[in-house]
Design a protein around this motif. Sequence first.
Motif, PDB file in Angstrom:
ATOM      1  N   THR A 246       1.116  -0.982  -0.347  1.00 29.78           N
ATOM      2  CA  THR A 246      -0.191  -0.226  -0.076  1.00 29.78           C
ATOM      3  C   THR A 246       0.606   1.273   0.133  1.00 29.78           C
ATOM      4  O   THR A 246       1.884   1.274   0.765  1.00 29.78           O
ATOM      5  N   GLY A 247       0.582   2.589  -0.221  1.00 31.00           N
ATOM      6  CA  GLY A 247       0.699   3.848  -0.430  1.00 31.00           C
ATOM      7  C   GLY A 247       1.383   3.767  -1.915  1.00 31.00           C
ATOM      8  O   GLY A 247      -0.086   3.782  -2.855  1.00 31.00           O
ATOM      9  N   VAL A 249       2.724   3.630  -4.876  1.00 27.67           N
ATOM     10  CA  VAL A 249       2.934   2.707  -5.494  1.00 27.67           C
ATOM     11  C   VAL A 249       2.377   2.882  -6.413  1.00 27.67           C
ATOM     12  O   VAL A 249       1.008   2.628  -6.355  1.00 27.67           O
ATOM     13  N   THR A 252      -1.585  -0.814  -5.893  1.00 28.30           N
ATOM     14  CA  THR A 252      -1.595  -1.545  -4.805  1.00 28.30           C
ATOM     15  C   THR A 252      -2.561  -2.762  -4.785  1.00 28.30           C
ATOM     16  O   THR A 252      -3.192  -3.335  -5.272  1.00 28.30           O
ATOM     17  N   ILE A 320       3.609  -1.171   3.389  1.00 26.48           N
ATOM     18  CA  ILE A 320       3.714  -0.163   3.694  1.00 26.48           C
ATOM     19  C   ILE A 320       4.513   0.919   3.044  1.00 26.48           C
ATOM     20  O   ILE A 320       5.409   0.825   4.263  1.00 26.48           O
ATOM     21  N   ILE A 321       4.836   1.914   2.389  1.00 29.14           N
ATOM     22  CA  ILE A 321       5.831   2.545   2.067  1.00 29.14           C
ATOM     23  C   ILE A 321       5.523   3.634   2.248  1.00 29.14           C
ATOM     24  O   ILE A 321       4.489   4.934   2.108  1.00 29.14           O
TER      25      ILE A 321
END
Lengths: 424, 184
Positions: A246-247, A249, A252, A320-321
Amino acid sequence: MDKPLTADIRPDRRPLSLKEYRATGGYRGLEKALKNLTPDQVIAEVKASNLRGRGGAGFPAGLKWSFMPRGEDAPQPRYLVCNADEMEPGTFKDRLLMEGNPHQLIEGMAVTAYALGAKIAFIFLRAEYSTAARNIEKALHEAYDSGYLGSNVLGSEFGLELYLHTSAGRYICGEETALINSLEGKRANPRAKPPFPQVSGLFGQPTVVNNCETLCNISHIIDKGADWFKGLGRGEDSGTKIFGATGNVKRTGLWELPMGTPIREIFEDCAGGMEEGYQMRGFLPGGASTDFLLPEHLDLAFDYDVIGKAGSRMGTGSLIILDNKTCPVAMVKNLTHFFAQESCGWCTPCRDGLPWAEQLLDKIEQGKGTMEDLETLAWQCTFMGPGNTFCALAPGAAEPIQSALRYFREDFERHIHEGQCPWH
Amino acid sequence: MSASSVQTLHVNELSTEERREIEAECAHYPQRRAAAIEGLKVVQKYRGWVSDSSIEALARFLQMPAGELEGVATFYNLIFRQPVGKHVIMLCDSVCCWIKGSDKMRQHLTHTLGIQPGETTPDGLITLLPIVCLGDCDRAPTLMIDDQQHGNLTTEKVDELIAAIQNTSSAKKNPPKSKETKHD
Ligand SMILES: Cc1cc2nc3c(=O)[nH]c(=O)nc-3n(C[C@H](O)[C@H](O)[C@H](O)COP(=O)(O)O)c2cc1C
Ligand code: SF4
Ligand code: FES
C-alpha cells in the motif's frame, strides 16, 4: 507456481459455493484426516510442515497445538478460535480469504478442531467485514446441511459446532487473550500469561487461537503432505504467504507468493514500483507495528528470521511504503495516534506513554520541538519496550517510532532547526 | 449530556425480536452474559444507539450487573452510547488512507456537511465519525457508510455518496411503506 490459498478465489471475490469448493478438491483434507489419520498424526504432519503462525508472531502452529491437553482425561470442552480481527493498519489479507473462499477456512478449522479434540469453535470476525460475515454464514449453513459440521462430521464420531462472532471494533481484540475476554462478553483487556490459553483460555478451558490465514493452510497440508508444503517456500520458511503493498505504488493489492520471496519482487513486479513522480524512502514490512526498513533492504528474502535479523518483523507481510512526498514525522504521528487511541489502558507505559509520544511528535512536526524532545521520544520507546507491559501493543507501537528516529533522524532535526515541517 | 439526562423515556423493555435474536446468541455460550456484545449490537440495530435504559434492560436479560455492561458498551468503538444520525459516515484516518489523502476527504466532508467529526447534521440525517483502518487499504482513501465500505475516494465520489444518502431519505418520505427489512 502453486498458490494453494488463493488459486481458486475469483477476481471479484464472489465466494465459492460448497459445490464449487468441492470441485477444486475441497474437503478432501478433512475426509482424509477423519478416515485415515489420528489426531496425533494430524498434529505430527502440521509440525513436520513447519507452518508458522500468520498472525504476526510466526509461532509454529503444530507446536502451539501440542501444548493443548489431549486424550480421554483432558478437560472438556476444549475450544478452537479463529482470529479474524484483522485491525492492524495496512493489513487486509484475511478479508480476501474469508470473502473469496469461506469453505477453505471452515475446512481448516474442522481439521484443526479434530486434531485438538475441540468440539466447539468460533470465528472472531472484526465488525466492519460485513461481506465476509455474510459469506461465512452462508458457507456455515451449507457445511452443516452437508455434514461437514454438526454432531457427526461425515458420519464419524467427531462432532463440531462452529459459530461466527462479530466484534464491535477495537484493535486490542486481536491480541489473543484480549480476544478471549471479548468472546466472553467482557472488555477486551489482555490477560496475564501464564497460564497460556492452551491450558486455560475461553471460560477457563483449554483453547487454541490461530490466525485466519494460518488455519486456511491446514487442509492443504493434510491433503498434500508436509513435504509438499515445505517445498513451496523459497528460503528457510515453508509454504506461501499473502503479501500486500500500500502507499503511492503503481498497483496496491495482495499477492500469494512463496515464503522467502525477495521483497523487491513484491515491490517491483507485483506493485509495479512507485507511482510516477514518487520515490521510495522506506517501508514498514508487516503492518503498522513493525520497524521501518530502507530501500537497501529490498533484496532481503521475506522470511521470519531474515527480516528479524535486519531489525524488523515479518508481521502480517503487508508493505506500507513511505515516499519522498510524505513527511516521516507526520507518518509516525499518525501511527502513534492509532496505538494511543486503541490502547486498552491497562499498563502505565502504554496508557501514558503513547499519548505523550503522540504529543511530542505533534510538537516536532509543527516545528516547535527541541533536541531534548528527540531524547525523550527515544527514552519513551525503551519505556514501552518488551517486558514492561501486559501485551505486545506498546512494544509494537514503539517499533516504527524508534526506527524512524534511527533512519530519518535528519528529517526530525530539520523540523526542529527550520521551525516548520519541510513538507508543508 | 445535560439535554439527554432530562429524557425520561421508559423504553426499558426489550422487544420480542430483540429477545429472540439475543437468546439465539446466548445459546452459543455457557454463560448468558457472554452474549453481551451481540446483545448490544442487536439493540443498536433496532434502536440506532444504546441508551441508559437499553443498558438496564439488556443487563437484566443477560443476568449481569448494568455497570459491567456499561463498561463493555463504552469499550468498543462501534457501540454508540449517544444518539447518532440516520446514517453514519466513518472516514478511515489510519496510515494507508492518510498517505493517500484522507485529510483532504475529511476537509471536504466537514465542509460539505457543515459539521465536524463527532457531530450530526441538524436534520439528523448524517453523523460523521473518524474510524481506524477498515482493512480496505488497497483502495485508500476509504470510508464506511453504515455497514457499506467505499474506496478509492475522490471529492467527486464523496459528493455522489452524500447525494445518494440525501436522495434515498427524501424518496422514503413519500411512500410510507413498511420499514426496510434487515436480514441477519
Ligand atoms: C495488539 C495486538 C493485536 C493483534 N491483532 C491480531 C489480529 O488482528 N489477528 C491475528 O491473527 N493476530 C493478532 N495478534 C496476534 C495474536 O495475539 C496471536 O498471536 C495470533 O492470533 C496467533 O495466531 P497464529 O499463531 O496463527 O499466528 C495481535 C497481537 C497484538 C499484541
Ligand atoms: S500494553 Fe497497552 S494494550 Fe497491552 S495490556 Fe498494556 S495498556 Fe493494554
Ligand atoms: S488504512 Fe484506511 S483502510 Fe486501512
